[in-house]
Design an enzyme around this catalytic site. Sequence first.
Site, PDB file in Angstrom:
ATOM      1  N   ILE A 317       3.436   8.347  -0.846  1.00  0.00           N
ATOM      2  CA  ILE A 317       2.959   6.970  -0.879  1.00  0.00           C
ATOM      3  C   ILE A 317       2.801   6.580   0.593  1.00  0.00           C
ATOM      4  O   ILE A 317       3.786   6.321   1.279  1.00  0.00           O
ATOM      5  CB  ILE A 317       3.948   6.025  -1.594  1.00  0.00           C
ATOM      6  CG1 ILE A 317       4.098   6.442  -3.061  1.00  0.00           C
ATOM      7  CG2 ILE A 317       3.466   4.581  -1.503  1.00  0.00           C
ATOM      8  CD1 ILE A 317       5.040   5.554  -3.867  1.00  0.00           C
ATOM      9  N   PRO A 318       1.575   6.579   1.108  1.00  0.00           N
ATOM     10  CA  PRO A 318       1.328   6.573   2.559  1.00  0.00           C
ATOM     11  C   PRO A 318       1.490   5.235   3.281  1.00  0.00           C
ATOM     12  O   PRO A 318       0.519   4.681   3.822  1.00  0.00           O
ATOM     13  CB  PRO A 318      -0.113   7.075   2.645  1.00  0.00           C
ATOM     14  CG  PRO A 318      -0.748   6.545   1.397  1.00  0.00           C
ATOM     15  CD  PRO A 318       0.326   6.651   0.338  1.00  0.00           C
ATOM     16  N   CYS A 319       2.719   4.747   3.359  1.00  0.00           N
ATOM     17  CA  CYS A 319       2.947   3.502   4.086  1.00  0.00           C
ATOM     18  C   CYS A 319       2.725   3.682   5.593  1.00  0.00           C
ATOM     19  O   CYS A 319       2.587   2.700   6.331  1.00  0.00           O
ATOM     20  CB  CYS A 319       4.346   2.952   3.807  1.00  0.00           C
ATOM     21  SG  CYS A 319       5.685   4.106   4.110  1.00  0.00           S
ATOM     22  N   HIS A 320       2.693   4.951   6.051  1.00  0.00           N
ATOM     23  CA  HIS A 320       2.439   5.200   7.478  1.00  0.00           C
ATOM     24  C   HIS A 320       1.015   4.862   7.883  1.00  0.00           C
ATOM     25  O   HIS A 320       0.707   4.759   9.076  1.00  0.00           O
ATOM     26  CB  HIS A 320       2.735   6.675   7.812  1.00  0.00           C
ATOM     27  CG  HIS A 320       1.882   7.654   7.060  1.00  0.00           C
ATOM     28  ND1 HIS A 320       2.210   8.089   5.793  1.00  0.00           N
ATOM     29  CD2 HIS A 320       0.724   8.277   7.392  1.00  0.00           C
ATOM     30  CE1 HIS A 320       1.284   8.949   5.381  1.00  0.00           C
ATOM     31  NE2 HIS A 320       0.369   9.078   6.332  1.00  0.00           N
TER      32      HIS A 320
END
Length: 362
Positions: A317-320
């Site tokens: 889950i690409p919160c970056h």
Amino acid sequence: MKITDSNQIATYYKALVNKDERFVGIFFVGVKTTSIFCIANCRARKPKLENVVFYSTFKEALNEGFRPCKICKPTQNANQAPKEIEKAIELVKVNPKEKISDYCLKENGISAKVVRQWFKKHYGMTFHAYQRLYRINTAFQELKQGKPTTQTAFEMGYESLSGFGYTFKKTMGKSPMSSKEKATILMSRLTTPLGAMFVCATEKGICLLEFSDRKMLETEFADLQKRQNAVILTGENRHITQAKKELEEYFEGKRTNFEVALDPVGTDFQKSVWEGLHQIEYGKTRSYQEQSEHLGNPKAIRAIASANGMNKISIIIPCHRVIGKDGKLTGYGGGLERKKWLLLHENKYNPNKENQKEPSLF
């Protein structure tokens, strides 16, 4: 932290010169003349003592401006368990109902001191605490299968039911009888170019993927167990196996999308925010403002940013991929250096790079 004790420096330098694998992951050495950092068993030519500085973690070396050595790959290989550690772990697995003492380790040619240091650093617990947890995990699985508590307790080496009950409740949060109704969350460890990670999964899918040195990690484990009415046990299921394979492909630049099933734990609002993160394409970024507008709630920037921070499944889950409005990097649970690395990595392997503007933060 930076190592300043002269005796410890002398010990570490000797280990570096001798390429002593027992010290892999125990220290990281920065070479002032080349601005790179290595692990103990690096094959590169050894620097002079006056040209090195030792650190206890690779993050500290990165923060001081050192680059990972291309020969020994310290951020990845330092987190793999040395042969001595693997041997100690195997002793526990083969003898799950017995206590592996320091004497037993010595009899098997294993240094108890090295084992203690490695477990404290990479698992945040002592080797004996790891053993207790493994024994209780084994007991829990036997109880779930219907085995009598008394039989389980004595087979695990406990001399009394009360002693077994106390240890079990302290570890699991409930008594042996009450825990039979609990669900199970499996947890495994993997190594990556950015350090070790823990991955957890339910029967439905991955529910946690975090770097092992992330702050508040124990709080996240406790929150998972409470929300799922479950206990976390060491093990692996099909979701964890698939996640490890896909993450390996991701770090090799061969995968841009993850297909493994997920079972995120959070509020409905948080889950909607995390679903929005999935819509940020590989190799691209979005500001918090843009993210809030995309979710149809332009005034909820702070709430959305907070939900991003509560994401327990990093990378997948690409919160970056969410950055500041000015293009600068902002908070990331795994550390800003890792966030920068991930964005650079995705920019490098982005299949649509020719049609995309170079990110301003680079």
